[in-house]
Motif scaffolding. Structure first.
Motif, PDB file in Angstrom:
ATOM      1  N   PRO A  14       0.817  -1.221   0.000  1.00 27.52           N
ATOM      2  CA  PRO A  14       0.000   0.000   0.000  1.00 27.52           C
ATOM      3  C   PRO A  14       0.853   1.275   0.000  1.00 27.52           C
ATOM      4  O   PRO A  14       0.475   2.268  -0.616  1.00 27.52           O
ATOM      5  CB  PRO A  14      -0.811  -0.119   1.286  1.00 27.52           C
ATOM      6  CG  PRO A  14      -0.874  -1.576   1.571  1.00 27.52           C
ATOM      7  CD  PRO A  14       0.430  -2.135   1.081  1.00 27.52           C
ATOM      8  N   TRP A  17       2.051   1.805  -3.674  1.00 28.82           N
ATOM      9  CA  TRP A  17       0.958   2.221  -4.539  1.00 28.82           C
ATOM     10  C   TRP A  17       0.539   3.660  -4.263  1.00 28.82           C
ATOM     11  O   TRP A  17       0.314   4.446  -5.195  1.00 28.82           O
ATOM     12  CB  TRP A  17      -0.248   1.292  -4.365  1.00 28.82           C
ATOM     13  CG  TRP A  17      -0.128   0.060  -5.188  1.00 28.82           C
ATOM     14  CD1 TRP A  17       0.291  -1.163  -4.773  1.00 28.82           C
ATOM     15  CD2 TRP A  17      -0.414  -0.065  -6.582  1.00 28.82           C
ATOM     16  NE1 TRP A  17       0.281  -2.046  -5.823  1.00 28.82           N
ATOM     17  CE2 TRP A  17      -0.157  -1.400  -6.943  1.00 28.82           C
ATOM     18  CE3 TRP A  17      -0.866   0.813  -7.550  1.00 28.82           C
ATOM     19  CZ2 TRP A  17      -0.335  -1.861  -8.245  1.00 28.82           C
ATOM     20  CZ3 TRP A  17      -1.045   0.348  -8.846  1.00 28.82           C
ATOM     21  CH2 TRP A  17      -0.776  -0.981  -9.172  1.00 28.82           C
ATOM     22  N   THR A  18       0.432   4.028  -3.004  1.00 29.51           N
ATOM     23  CA  THR A  18       0.021   5.390  -2.655  1.00 29.51           C
ATOM     24  C   THR A  18       1.042   6.413  -3.142  1.00 29.51           C
ATOM     25  O   THR A  18       0.681   7.432  -3.741  1.00 29.51           O
ATOM     26  CB  THR A  18      -0.171   5.517  -1.134  1.00 29.51           C
ATOM     27  OG1 THR A  18      -1.122   4.543  -0.709  1.00 29.51           O
ATOM     28  CG2 THR A  18      -0.653   6.901  -0.755  1.00 29.51           C
ATOM     29  N   ILE A  22       0.310   9.330  -6.115  1.00 26.46           N
ATOM     30  CA  ILE A  22       0.487  10.763  -5.830  1.00 26.46           C
ATOM     31  C   ILE A  22       1.530  11.373  -6.767  1.00 26.46           C
ATOM     32  O   ILE A  22       1.327  12.447  -7.343  1.00 26.46           O
ATOM     33  CB  ILE A  22       0.883  10.982  -4.351  1.00 26.46           C
ATOM     34  CG1 ILE A  22      -0.287  10.632  -3.436  1.00 26.46           C
ATOM     35  CG2 ILE A  22       1.320  12.431  -4.116  1.00 26.46           C
ATOM     36  CD1 ILE A  22       0.069  10.613  -1.963  1.00 26.46           C
ATOM     37  N   GLY A  56       4.937   8.017   0.967  1.00 23.15           N
ATOM     38  CA  GLY A  56       5.348   6.624   0.801  1.00 23.15           C
ATOM     39  C   GLY A  56       6.314   6.192   1.877  1.00 23.15           C
ATOM     40  O   GLY A  56       6.209   5.079   2.424  1.00 23.15           O
ATOM     41  N   MET A  59       4.386   5.920   5.252  1.00 25.23           N
ATOM     42  CA  MET A  59       3.544   4.724   5.277  1.00 25.23           C
ATOM     43  C   MET A  59       4.381   3.459   5.441  1.00 25.23           C
ATOM     44  O   MET A  59       3.976   2.525   6.139  1.00 25.23           O
ATOM     45  CB  MET A  59       2.699   4.631   4.010  1.00 25.23           C
ATOM     46  CG  MET A  59       1.528   5.583   3.989  1.00 25.23           C
ATOM     47  SD  MET A  59       0.484   5.374   2.530  1.00 25.23           S
ATOM     48  CE  MET A  59      -0.248   3.783   2.878  1.00 25.23           C
TER      49      MET A  59
END
Length: 76
Positions: A14, A17-18, A22, A56, A59
């Motif tokens: 995740p 991907w995030t 962005i 990123g 996270m």
């Protein structure tokens, strides 16, 4: 080929991907604003690119990276 090679998990989390979504939006907007000759918004898009990188990283540190405990890889 040996089946003992471990997949590094690049791009399957995740956090990855995030960050990529962005940054893709930032580059797309930056390109559009460059063509439309809006330099302030080009620089704002460059700032959004940096924000995507930071999101990123944060996270991944929060446990949503490829080898983090909150992320379970899907079996192929």
């Amino acid at each position: 080929m040996s089946s003992s090679i471990e997949d590094p998990g690049h791009g399957h989390s995740p956090a990855a991907w995030t960050a990529v979504v962005i940054m893709l939006v930032a580059v797309s907007l930056g390109t559009l604003f460059f063509v439309l000759d809006m330099p302030v918004l080009v620089w704002a898009s460059a700032g959004l690119l940096v924000v995507g990188l930071i999101v990123g990283w944060v996270m991944a540190k929060a446990g949503y990276g490829a080898h983090s405990p909150k992320y379970a890889a899907k079996q192929h």
